[in-house]
Design a protein around this motif. Structure first.
Motif, PDB file in Angstrom:
ATOM      1  N   LYS A   1      65.282  22.622  15.973  1.00  0.00           N
ATOM      2  CA  LYS A   1      64.343  21.511  15.801  1.00  0.00           C
ATOM      3  C   LYS A   1      62.906  22.031  15.696  1.00  0.00           C
ATOM      4  CE  LYS A   1      63.779  16.742  17.383  1.00  0.00           C
ATOM      5  NZ  LYS A   1      64.812  16.095  16.551  1.00  0.00           N
ATOM      6  N   ALA A   2      62.598  23.129  16.389  1.00  0.00           N
ATOM      7  CA  ALA A   2      61.267  23.732  16.239  1.00  0.00           C
ATOM      8  C   ALA A   2      61.045  24.186  14.794  1.00  0.00           C
ATOM      9  CB  ALA A   2      61.106  24.901  17.200  1.00  0.00           C
ATOM     10  N   ASP A   3      62.096  24.719  14.171  1.00  0.00           N
ATOM     11  CA  ASP A   3      61.997  25.102  12.761  1.00  0.00           C
ATOM     12  C   ASP A   3      61.694  23.884  11.890  1.00  0.00           C
ATOM     13  OD1 ASP A   3      62.596  27.805  13.205  1.00  0.00           O
ATOM     14  OD2 ASP A   3      64.764  27.447  13.049  1.00  0.00           O
ATOM     15  N   ILE A   4      62.310  22.745  12.237  1.00  0.00           N
ATOM     16  CA  ILE A   4      62.066  21.522  11.464  1.00  0.00           C
ATOM     17  C   ILE A   4      60.611  21.085  11.614  1.00  0.00           C
ATOM     18  CG2 ILE A   4      62.667  19.079  11.225  1.00  0.00           C
ATOM     19  CD1 ILE A   4      65.489  19.797  12.164  1.00  0.00           C
ATOM     20  N   VAL A   5      60.077  21.177  12.831  1.00  0.00           N
ATOM     21  CA  VAL A   5      58.674  20.812  13.045  1.00  0.00           C
ATOM     22  C   VAL A   5      57.762  21.694  12.202  1.00  0.00           C
ATOM     23  CG1 VAL A   5      56.802  20.780  14.743  1.00  0.00           C
ATOM     24  CG2 VAL A   5      59.041  19.843  15.346  1.00  0.00           C
ATOM     25  N   ARG A   6      58.024  22.989  12.187  1.00  0.00           N
ATOM     26  CA  ARG A   6      57.196  23.897  11.378  1.00  0.00           C
ATOM     27  C   ARG A   6      57.292  23.552   9.890  1.00  0.00           C
ATOM     28  NH1 ARG A   6      60.060  27.716  14.645  1.00  0.00           N
ATOM     29  NH2 ARG A   6      58.819  28.353  16.455  1.00  0.00           N
ATOM     30  N   ALA A   7      58.519  23.317   9.423  1.00  0.00           N
ATOM     31  CA  ALA A   7      58.706  22.992   8.005  1.00  0.00           C
ATOM     32  C   ALA A   7      58.074  21.647   7.669  1.00  0.00           C
ATOM     33  CB  ALA A   7      60.201  22.977   7.674  1.00  0.00           C
ATOM     34  N   GLY A   8      58.254  20.681   8.557  1.00  0.00           N
ATOM     35  CA  GLY A   8      57.657  19.370   8.328  1.00  0.00           C
ATOM     36  C   GLY A   8      56.144  19.436   8.269  1.00  0.00           C
ATOM     37  N   ALA A   9      55.559  20.251   9.140  1.00  0.00           N
ATOM     38  CA  ALA A   9      54.100  20.398   9.145  1.00  0.00           C
ATOM     39  C   ALA A   9      53.607  21.006   7.835  1.00  0.00           C
ATOM     40  CB  ALA A   9      53.665  21.253  10.332  1.00  0.00           C
ATOM     41  N   ARG A  10      54.353  21.956   7.298  1.00  0.00           N
ATOM     42  CA  ARG A  10      53.958  22.592   6.028  1.00  0.00           C
ATOM     43  C   ARG A  10      53.958  21.588   4.880  1.00  0.00           C
ATOM     44  NH1 ARG A  10      57.178  26.928   7.992  1.00  0.00           N
ATOM     45  NH2 ARG A  10      58.960  26.264   6.696  1.00  0.00           N
ATOM     46  N   HIS A  11      54.731  20.526   5.025  1.00  0.00           N
ATOM     47  CA  HIS A  11      54.822  19.527   3.960  1.00  0.00           C
ATOM     48  C   HIS A  11      54.159  18.205   4.368  1.00  0.00           C
ATOM     49  CE1 HIS A  11      57.438  21.899   1.303  1.00  0.00           C
ATOM     50  NE2 HIS A  11      57.882  22.431   2.429  1.00  0.00           N
ATOM     51  N   ASP A  12      53.230  18.313   5.318  1.00  0.00           N
ATOM     52  CA  ASP A  12      52.355  17.191   5.695  1.00  0.00           C
ATOM     53  C   ASP A  12      53.122  15.971   6.203  1.00  0.00           C
ATOM     54  OD1 ASP A  12      50.026  18.625   4.937  1.00  0.00           O
ATOM     55  OD2 ASP A  12      50.363  18.075   2.842  1.00  0.00           O
ATOM     56  N   THR A  13      54.180  16.202   6.948  1.00  0.00           N
ATOM     57  CA  THR A  13      54.897  15.083   7.571  1.00  0.00           C
ATOM     58  C   THR A  13      54.019  14.452   8.645  1.00  0.00           C
ATOM     59  OG1 THR A  13      57.001  16.220   7.232  1.00  0.00           O
ATOM     60  CG2 THR A  13      56.977  14.401   8.819  1.00  0.00           C
ATOM     61  N   PRO A  14      53.805  13.144   8.608  1.00  0.00           N
ATOM     62  CA  PRO A  14      53.020  12.476   9.658  1.00  0.00           C
ATOM     63  C   PRO A  14      53.916  12.223  10.877  1.00  0.00           C
ATOM     64  CG  PRO A  14      53.681  10.877   8.003  1.00  0.00           C
ATOM     65  CD  PRO A  14      54.208  12.202   7.541  1.00  0.00           C
ATOM     66  N   PHE A  15      53.984  13.182  11.780  1.00  0.00           N
ATOM     67  CA  PHE A  15      54.937  13.123  12.882  1.00  0.00           C
ATOM     68  C   PHE A  15      54.765  11.892  13.764  1.00  0.00           C
ATOM     69  CE2 PHE A  15      54.672  17.864  12.234  1.00  0.00           C
ATOM     70  CZ  PHE A  15      55.948  17.996  11.702  1.00  0.00           C
ATOM     71  N   ALA A  16      53.538  11.390  13.848  1.00  0.00           N
ATOM     72  CA  ALA A  16      53.308  10.179  14.649  1.00  0.00           C
ATOM     73  C   ALA A  16      54.020   8.975  14.049  1.00  0.00           C
ATOM     74  CB  ALA A  16      51.812   9.904  14.778  1.00  0.00           C
ATOM     75  N   GLU A  17      54.377   9.069  12.765  1.00  0.00           N
ATOM     76  CA  GLU A  17      55.066   7.975  12.081  1.00  0.00           C
ATOM     77  C   GLU A  17      56.574   8.228  12.032  1.00  0.00           C
ATOM     78  OE1 GLU A  17      53.491   5.203  11.229  1.00  0.00           O
ATOM     79  OE2 GLU A  17      51.749   6.140  12.152  1.00  0.00           O
ATOM     80  N   THR A  18      57.106   8.778  13.123  1.00  0.00           N
ATOM     81  CA  THR A  18      58.549   8.985  13.255  1.00  0.00           C
ATOM     82  C   THR A  18      58.978   8.521  14.643  1.00  0.00           C
ATOM     83  OG1 THR A  18      58.394  11.249  14.154  1.00  0.00           O
ATOM     84  CG2 THR A  18      58.386  11.014  11.754  1.00  0.00           C
ATOM     85  N   TRP A  19      60.247   8.201  14.776  1.00  0.00           N
ATOM     86  CA  TRP A  19      60.749   7.699  16.071  1.00  0.00           C
ATOM     87  C   TRP A  19      62.008   8.459  16.456  1.00  0.00           C
ATOM     88  CZ3 TRP A  19      58.629   4.723  19.686  1.00  0.00           C
ATOM     89  CH2 TRP A  19      59.440   4.355  20.765  1.00  0.00           C
ATOM     90  N   SER A  20      62.025   8.985  17.685  1.00  0.00           N
ATOM     91  CA  SER A  20      63.183   9.721  18.183  1.00  0.00           C
ATOM     92  C   SER A  20      63.872   9.065  19.372  1.00  0.00           C
ATOM     93  CB  SER A  20      62.754  11.151  18.598  1.00  0.00           C
ATOM     94  OG  SER A  20      62.268  11.884  17.497  1.00  0.00           O
ATOM     95  N   CYS A  21      63.126   8.423  20.249  1.00  0.00           N
ATOM     96  CA  CYS A  21      63.640   7.970  21.551  1.00  0.00           C
ATOM     97  C   CYS A  21      64.851   7.048  21.421  1.00  0.00           C
ATOM     98  CB  CYS A  21      62.529   7.259  22.315  1.00  0.00           C
ATOM     99  SG  CYS A  21      63.033   6.716  23.971  1.00  0.00           S
ATOM    100  N   TYR A  22      65.905   7.376  22.156  1.00  0.00           N
ATOM    101  CA  TYR A  22      67.121   6.582  22.124  1.00  0.00           C
ATOM    102  C   TYR A  22      67.000   5.265  22.892  1.00  0.00           C
ATOM    103  CZ  TYR A  22      70.038  10.302  20.099  1.00  0.00           C
ATOM    104  OH  TYR A  22      70.610  11.228  19.264  1.00  0.00           O
ATOM    105  N   LYS A  23      65.959   5.127  23.710  1.00  0.00           N
ATOM    106  CA  LYS A  23      65.843   3.907  24.514  1.00  0.00           C
ATOM    107  C   LYS A  23      65.134   2.781  23.764  1.00  0.00           C
ATOM    108  CE  LYS A  23      66.106   6.398  28.887  1.00  0.00           C
ATOM    109  NZ  LYS A  23      65.528   6.640  30.234  1.00  0.00           N
ATOM    110  N   GLY A  24      64.345   3.114  22.748  1.00  0.00           N
ATOM    111  CA  GLY A  24      63.764   2.092  21.890  1.00  0.00           C
ATOM    112  C   GLY A  24      62.727   1.204  22.543  1.00  0.00           C
ATOM    113  N   GLY A  25      61.967   1.736  23.507  1.00  0.00           N
ATOM    114  CA  GLY A  25      60.929   0.955  24.162  1.00  0.00           C
ATOM    115  C   GLY A  25      59.645   0.921  23.362  1.00  0.00           C
TER     116      GLY A  25
END
Length: 233
Positions: free
Chosen positions: A165-189
């Motif tokens: 997953k760290a590799d994905i973060v690095r790759a996503g950053a290289r392609h300007d992924t707006p990480f704040a505009e993603t959702w991971s939490c399984y609880k959905g609060g």
């Protein structure tokens, strides 16, 4: 290569959508409502499709999801806290979820002339989720070649299947992924809880990648405790 991306709205799949948009020809995003308690992730998939200017297909799998009982993601079962561990995170398995989603994705790709279906399964999921492992993805692609033989030639694109997953973060950053505009939490609060396995994994991934985590967590420091417990400290 004309590529459809299976997109939940999470960090991994949204990063994949941005990477495919830069490196290939992104044709569409496909998401699934299977009755998950963290359904808000789908809003982030919709936003990604709009940002990338591609169609978004939302497939209603709620009747199917209701029959796939026993998961904390769909049933009235508490989502476990702490780092991924087999004895707890097995509760988050939705049986055959990826196989079902990918089958639908391949059908949509074949119907629309797409050459590939991309999914963001990654190495960190291997020991918990059997339908994220290389053996599954390889066998699935072979099965789909037989299923579509003579009608369409659609490949399965899994660039993260042997990566962290760290590799994905690095790759996503290289392609300007707006990480704040993603959702991971399984609880959905209202915020990422910071305590469930996927929140801990997300926070750790940013740390290992050396990239600032823009995520707002209800419990932003719990990941340190969870990792220490995993290591027996």
């Amino acid at each position: 290569m004309k590529t459809l991306v299976i997109c939940s709205g999470g960090l991994d799949s949204v990063s994949l959508a941005h990477i495919v948009a830069d490196q290939h020809q992104l044709t569409r995003l496909v998401s699934f409502d299977y009755g998950q308690r963290h359904r808000k992730e789908l809003d982030f998939a919709v936003a990604a499709a709009r940002r990338l200017n591609v169609p978004h297909h939302l497939i209603d799998m709620r009747p199917i999801g209701a029959a796939l009982t026993g998961s904390a993601l769909t049933d009235d079962i508490d989502v476990p806290d702490g780092h991924y561990a087999e004895d707890t995170m097995r509760l988050t398995v939705v049986p055959n979820r990826n196989a079902i989603m990918l089958t639908i994705g391949f059908g949509i790709a074949a119907a629309n002339g797409d050459a590939a279906v991309a999914t963001a399964v990654h190495g960190g999921d291997h020991f918990i989720y059997p339908d994220c492992r290389p053996a599954f993805t390889q066998a699935f692609e072979t099965m789909q070649r037989a299923a579509l033989d003579g009608y369409a030639d659609v490949r399965l694109h899994t660039p993260f299947v042997e990566r962290s997953k760290a590799d994905i973060v690095r790759a996503g950053a290289r392609h300007d992924t707006p990480f704040a505009e993603t959702w991971s939490c399984y609880k959905g609060g209202a915020l990422h809880c910071g305590r469930c396995g996927t929140c801990v994994e997300r926070r750790e991934a940013f740390h290992l990648a050396g990239i600032a985590d823009p995520t707002r967590y209800a419990d932003p420091d719990y990941w340190v405790t969870a990792l220490a417990e995993r290591e027996g400290n």
